[in-house]
Enzyme design. Structure first.
Site, PDB file in Angstrom:
ATOM      1  N   GLY A   1       0.831  -1.093   0.119  1.00 49.75           N
ATOM      2  CA  GLY A   1      -0.058   0.188  -0.172  1.00 49.75           C
ATOM      3  C   GLY A   1       0.928   1.351   0.069  1.00 49.75           C
ATOM      4  CB  SER A   2      -0.059   4.651   1.289  1.00 48.60           C
ATOM      5  OG  SER A   2      -1.246   4.585   0.778  1.00 48.60           O
ATOM      6  CB  THR A   3       4.725   1.767   3.208  1.00 47.91           C
ATOM      7  OG1 THR A   3       4.402   0.540   2.609  1.00 47.91           O
ATOM      8  CG2 THR A   3       4.253   2.210   4.496  1.00 47.91           C
ATOM      9  CG  PHE A   4       5.765   0.390  -3.225  1.00 43.70           C
ATOM     10  CD1 PHE A   4       6.560  -0.446  -2.502  1.00 43.70           C
ATOM     11  CD2 PHE A   4       5.981   0.851  -4.225  1.00 43.70           C
ATOM     12  CE1 PHE A   4       7.588  -1.294  -3.180  1.00 43.70           C
ATOM     13  CE2 PHE A   4       6.851   0.087  -5.260  1.00 43.70           C
ATOM     14  CZ  PHE A   4       7.742  -0.858  -4.526  1.00 43.70           C
ATOM     15  CE  LYS A   5      -0.102   6.882  -2.350  1.00 45.07           C
ATOM     16  NZ  LYS A   5      -1.164   6.976  -1.414  1.00 45.07           N
TER      17      LYS A   5
END
Ligand code: ZN
Length: 411
Positions: A152-156
């Site tokens: 999820g968003s940690t990958f941004k």
């Protein structure tokens, strides 16, 4: 992480298995001449070979940090009713030394064949051997290295790093982006998580603080599949980290040639692929290490049992993935996420903390969620990075990553 030994003291899991050769030593023996029936021959000399003790290992684990992480991970999993447990990894980004690695629920290393659930224990005698093996193997799994999840968003952070490195954007261009609640990619509309009240005009820093999906989707399209995959590769996300433990899994990404615009869009904000927690913390440690890849490790020295001599294992030098300048920009944005964005629950007075939250579905249409928080401190010169992952929290707090940071700050 440590694992355990079998009846003959052979390492069966964890460090015990990986370093069995170093740890096990040698049995003592007696050599003598015997006849065909096994009786000792007259005048034959006996030769006694002394047993040799196994060597000792010096782990990178900090027992204080490990104990604190164990305590609060358990609390987080119980309080939030995480049906599938959780894990924590804490790493020194300068050396790759793992300071703590915890999986919950755990088991008693002195009784590894005893199941860790009271419910299963009561009916254990009626369970088939095959089922017993399955349940024990599940209990022994080190989720930090063996289980993949959708980050999820940690990958941004990967998309932000790549686009800054490629000079596609910068951190504080006022009004560079505009979130209208969603973005259309190849005829498919992909929503921002806050589609009901769009973020509007944003800089990259603000987009990361808001965890705004359309901005990162747009950046992914500008980077393009080929470049994006080259960053995945450089960050070590397409291969196992090679940490010194058995049973490490690899990530699950679509093959580069199968990635179209829609697939690239979902990858750019952390969905539709899976990585292991150890791959994620290694990626963040690379950013925290000012752009140079660092390989995670659990053993830093071996002590010879005979000479007591301590042999330090050298830290493996990694390649530069992003420039120091880019890494510092990402760290500064991670700091903003915690000081005033979606990660503000992680704020601790007196520390420069950086972080990013993440929530994703565990599999397709399972209704189960994985929620995580990635953190680092201090952001100007990070000495520690941390990833806490909770699997299927079903408590009142819901499953948004931001709510679970409380436990991270306790650690
Ligand atoms: Zn948005």
């Amino acid at each position: 992480m440590i694992g355990f030994c079998g009846n003959d003291n052979q390492g069966l899991n964890g460090i015990e298995a990986k370093y069995d050769d170093v740890l096990k030593g040698k049995n003592g023996t007696i050599e003598k001449n015997v006849d065909a029936s096994g009786s000792t021959l007259k005048d034959s000399e006996e030769k006694y070979n002394e047993p040799i003790d196994g060597n000792d290992l010096v782990l990178t684990i900090d027992s204080t940090i490990q104990a604190i992480a164990e305590k609060y991970l358990e609390e987080a999993c119980i309080d939030n009713k995480c049906t599938d447990g959780g894990n924590v990894i804490i790493m020194n980004p300068k050396t790759g030394d793992i300071l703590s690695m915890v999986t919950y629920p755990s088991y008693d290393l002195n009784k590894p064949f005893e199941i860790n659930s009271e419910e299963l224990k009561s009916g254990w005698d009626n369970v088939s051997q095959e089922e017993k093996n399955k349940l024990l193997n599940e209990m022994w799994r080190n989720k930090a290295i063996s289980d993949t999840y959708e980050p999820g968003s940690t990958f941004k952070l990967v998309t932000a790093s790549a686009s800054l490195e490629e000079k596609i954007t910068d951190t504080d261009n006022k009004g560079e982006f505009n979130c209208s609640g969603g973005i259309e990619i190849a005829g498919v509309r992909i929503k921002c998580w806050r589609y009901y009240r769009p973020h509007g005009s944003e800089s990259l820093r603000e987009a990361l603080m808001n965890s705004c999906n359309p901005v990162f989707i747009g950046l992914g399209q500008k980077i393009g599949v080929k470049k994006y995959y080259s960053y995945l590769n450089k960050f070590g996300l397409l291969r196992k980290t090679g940490i010194d433990l058995p049973g490490e899994a690899n990530s699950i990404f679509l093959k580069e040639e199968k990635v179209g615009p829609v697939e690239l869009a979902t990858i750019s904000f952390g969905q539709r692929f899976e990585v292991t927690p150890i791959q994620m913390i290694t990626m963040v440690s690379t950013i925290a290490n000012k752009g140079v890849y660092v390989k995670p490790r659990l053993v830093k020295a071996i002590i010879d049992s005979k000479t007591k001599e301590k042999k330090n294992l050298e830290v493996e030098k990694g390649e530069r993935v992003i420039s120091e300048d880019t890494a510092e920009k990402v760290l500064s944005m991670m700091n903003s996420v915690v000081s005033e964005g979606t990660g503000k629950n992680a704020k601790v007075e007196g520390y420069e903390i950086g972080g990013k939250t993440g929530t994703s579905e565990d599999g397709v249409n399972t209704g189960k969620y994985v929620t995580s928080f990635i953190g680092t401190a201090n952001t100007s010169d990070p000495e520690v990075t941390m990833l806490i992952t909770l699997y299927n929290p079903t408590g009142e707090g819901g499953h948004q990553g931001g709510d679970y940071i409380f436990y991270a700050t306790q650690i």
